[in-house]
Motif scaffolding. Sequence first.
Motif, PDB file in Angstrom:
ATOM      1  N   PRO A   1      21.925  43.372 -12.749  1.00 58.07           N
ATOM      2  CA  PRO A   1      21.677  44.580 -12.258  1.00 58.07           C
ATOM      3  C   PRO A   1      21.633  45.755 -13.093  1.00 58.07           C
ATOM      4  O   PRO A   1      21.046  46.640 -13.155  1.00 58.07           O
ATOM      5  N   ARG A   2      22.443  45.740 -14.300  1.00 62.52           N
ATOM      6  CA  ARG A   2      22.572  46.758 -15.074  1.00 62.52           C
ATOM      7  C   ARG A   2      21.825  46.586 -16.420  1.00 62.52           C
ATOM      8  O   ARG A   2      21.914  47.444 -17.401  1.00 62.52           O
ATOM      9  N   LEU A   3      21.161  45.396 -16.671  1.00 59.56           N
ATOM     10  CA  LEU A   3      20.473  44.909 -17.835  1.00 59.56           C
ATOM     11  C   LEU A   3      19.594  45.999 -18.205  1.00 59.56           C
ATOM     12  O   LEU A   3      19.533  45.920 -19.564  1.00 59.56           O
ATOM     13  N   PHE A   4      18.602  46.970 -17.732  1.00 61.50           N
ATOM     14  CA  PHE A   4      17.826  47.581 -17.967  1.00 61.50           C
ATOM     15  C   PHE A   4      18.362  48.975 -18.378  1.00 61.50           C
ATOM     16  O   PHE A   4      17.496  49.804 -18.799  1.00 61.50           O
ATOM     17  N   GLU A   5      19.642  49.225 -18.096  1.00 64.71           N
ATOM     18  CA  GLU A   5      20.207  50.540 -18.499  1.00 64.71           C
ATOM     19  C   GLU A   5      20.240  50.841 -20.175  1.00 64.71           C
ATOM     20  O   GLU A   5      20.478  49.853 -20.850  1.00 64.71           O
ATOM     21  N   ARG A   6      20.239  51.833 -20.387  1.00 64.71           N
ATOM     22  CA  ARG A   6      20.247  52.110 -21.802  1.00 64.71           C
ATOM     23  C   ARG A   6      21.782  51.939 -22.461  1.00 64.71           C
ATOM     24  O   ARG A   6      22.643  52.018 -21.836  1.00 64.71           O
ATOM     25  N   PHE A   7      21.553  51.037 -23.293  1.00 61.56           N
ATOM     26  CA  PHE A   7      22.731  50.807 -24.085  1.00 61.56           C
ATOM     27  C   PHE A   7      23.725  49.791 -23.476  1.00 61.56           C
ATOM     28  O   PHE A   7      24.989  49.505 -23.852  1.00 61.56           O
ATOM     29  N   TYR A   8      23.216  49.239 -22.385  1.00 59.26           N
ATOM     30  CA  TYR A   8      23.935  48.297 -21.725  1.00 59.26           C
ATOM     31  C   TYR A   8      23.775  47.061 -22.472  1.00 59.26           C
ATOM     32  O   TYR A   8      22.672  46.599 -22.847  1.00 59.26           O
ATOM     33  N   ARG A   9      25.014  46.162 -22.955  1.00 62.97           N
ATOM     34  CA  ARG A   9      24.769  44.790 -23.313  1.00 62.97           C
ATOM     35  C   ARG A   9      26.022  44.061 -22.644  1.00 62.97           C
ATOM     36  O   ARG A   9      27.018  44.445 -22.326  1.00 62.97           O
ATOM     37  N   VAL A  10      25.422  42.715 -22.586  1.00 60.46           N
ATOM     38  CA  VAL A  10      26.442  42.009 -22.022  1.00 60.46           C
ATOM     39  C   VAL A  10      27.752  41.562 -22.921  1.00 60.46           C
ATOM     40  O   VAL A  10      28.983  42.149 -22.629  1.00 60.46           O
TER      41      VAL A  10
ATOM     42  N   LEU B   1      25.628  56.136 -32.720  1.00 60.15           N
ATOM     43  CA  LEU B   1      25.101  56.664 -33.963  1.00 60.15           C
ATOM     44  C   LEU B   1      26.569  56.752 -35.026  1.00 60.15           C
ATOM     45  O   LEU B   1      26.341  56.156 -36.182  1.00 60.15           O
ATOM     46  N   ARG B   2      27.639  56.861 -34.222  1.00 62.14           N
ATOM     47  CA  ARG B   2      28.801  56.831 -35.028  1.00 62.14           C
ATOM     48  C   ARG B   2      29.279  55.538 -35.748  1.00 62.14           C
ATOM     49  O   ARG B   2      29.724  55.499 -36.896  1.00 62.14           O
ATOM     50  N   THR B   3      29.063  54.658 -34.852  1.00 66.39           N
ATOM     51  CA  THR B   3      29.584  53.385 -35.175  1.00 66.39           C
ATOM     52  C   THR B   3      29.123  52.715 -36.431  1.00 66.39           C
ATOM     53  O   THR B   3      29.727  52.427 -37.630  1.00 66.39           O
ATOM     54  N   PRO B   4      27.533  52.770 -36.815  1.00 71.40           N
ATOM     55  CA  PRO B   4      27.251  52.125 -38.143  1.00 71.40           C
ATOM     56  C   PRO B   4      27.666  53.350 -39.259  1.00 71.40           C
ATOM     57  O   PRO B   4      27.899  52.696 -40.364  1.00 71.40           O
TER      58      PRO B   4
ATOM     59  N   GLU C   1      26.693  61.681 -20.263  1.00 68.83           N
ATOM     60  CA  GLU C   1      27.127  60.583 -20.505  1.00 68.83           C
ATOM     61  C   GLU C   1      26.104  59.947 -21.714  1.00 68.83           C
ATOM     62  O   GLU C   1      26.424  59.337 -22.653  1.00 68.83           O
ATOM     63  N   PHE C   2      24.696  60.117 -21.265  1.00 67.25           N
ATOM     64  CA  PHE C   2      23.956  59.691 -22.441  1.00 67.25           C
ATOM     65  C   PHE C   2      24.344  60.362 -23.844  1.00 67.25           C
ATOM     66  O   PHE C   2      24.310  59.728 -24.887  1.00 67.25           O
ATOM     67  N   VAL C   3      24.404  61.477 -23.915  1.00 71.47           N
ATOM     68  CA  VAL C   3      24.492  62.230 -25.202  1.00 71.47           C
ATOM     69  C   VAL C   3      26.163  61.486 -25.492  1.00 71.47           C
ATOM     70  O   VAL C   3      26.090  61.220 -27.090  1.00 71.47           O
ATOM     71  N   ALA C   4      26.955  61.404 -24.928  1.00 71.16           N
ATOM     72  CA  ALA C   4      28.316  60.747 -25.283  1.00 71.16           C
ATOM     73  C   ALA C   4      27.848  59.333 -25.948  1.00 71.16           C
ATOM     74  O   ALA C   4      28.269  58.881 -26.930  1.00 71.16           O
ATOM     75  N   ASN C   5      26.850  58.459 -25.155  1.00 69.10           N
ATOM     76  CA  ASN C   5      26.730  57.119 -25.744  1.00 69.10           C
ATOM     77  C   ASN C   5      25.766  57.141 -26.970  1.00 69.10           C
ATOM     78  O   ASN C   5      26.273  56.498 -27.974  1.00 69.10           O
TER      79      ASN C   5
END
Length: 258
Positions: free
Chosen positions: A201-210, A46-49, A37-41
């Motif tokens: 609860p998910r705030l500190f996860e990598r790449f999590y944004r509200v 990276l691809r978006t910009p 999942e991390f690699v996919a994220n």
Amino acid sequence: YRVYITPIQGKGERLQGAVMVLRNVTKLRQLEQMRSEFVANVSHELRTPLTSIKGYVETLLDGAMEDKELSQKFLKIMEAETDRLNRLITDLLFLSRLETGRVEVAKKSIETRQMLDKVVNVLTPVAQRKDIVIKTYIYPQAHTIYGNQDMLEQVLINLLDNAIKYSHDKGSVLVEVSPHEQGTAIKITDQGIGIPADSLPRLFERFYRVDKARSRQVGGTGLGLSIVKHIVERHRGQVQVESEEGKGTTFTVILPNS
Ligand code: ADP
């Protein structure tokens, strides 16, 4: 479960029995899944910009270059996207070094005032652009804190940067350092947009944004809080968050005094 069966040979050709091992691989599976999942994220982030930059380059090559004003605008966006890409890679490398324990966390006593002033100086231009004031208050009993200065500066910068990013114009942000029963507490309070309760609860996860769009717009990488959590944990401390939508947010970092 993974099942392993080994036959036990008896006399001659006879099979005497078998050993069956059931190995619980839930943890392993979870780890494998998290990794992929991390690699996919990361790839997606990276691809978006890159996709955006390529789009603007193509539009420019298709003729938009003739329009000086439009070109200027597109180049500015491309510059911002490149900066974000750069930040993303810096953050990812830092996180990975933290996770593999490859960074040394040499701790010492730090002058709270000196550290706060330094961090506030770094962020004052960012705050001024939104007409936001940064206030600081240090309790006399908290004039020193214990930890790794570079890393704690990074924690403060990330939290303060967020407080500014997710505040309305003309707001104010308060940094307060006070004694705490488990050491010292650093509180960063803003009067910004706040965070919905179900996101906490998910705030500190990598790449999590509200709000992905908003985070992108303000140049976020979605890794800031994850870095904060790792650094604080390497200090045997804790980080807590309280927030109310539309009212504001308080992040509290508690650090042991030794
Ligand atoms: P980002 O780079 O997107 O800011 P962070 O890991 O620093 O990533 O933060 C994760 C998310 O948490 C942000 O996208 C934002 O939605 C939310 N957030 C963090 N700090 C605040 C704050 N002070 N006020 C409101 N929302 C916040």
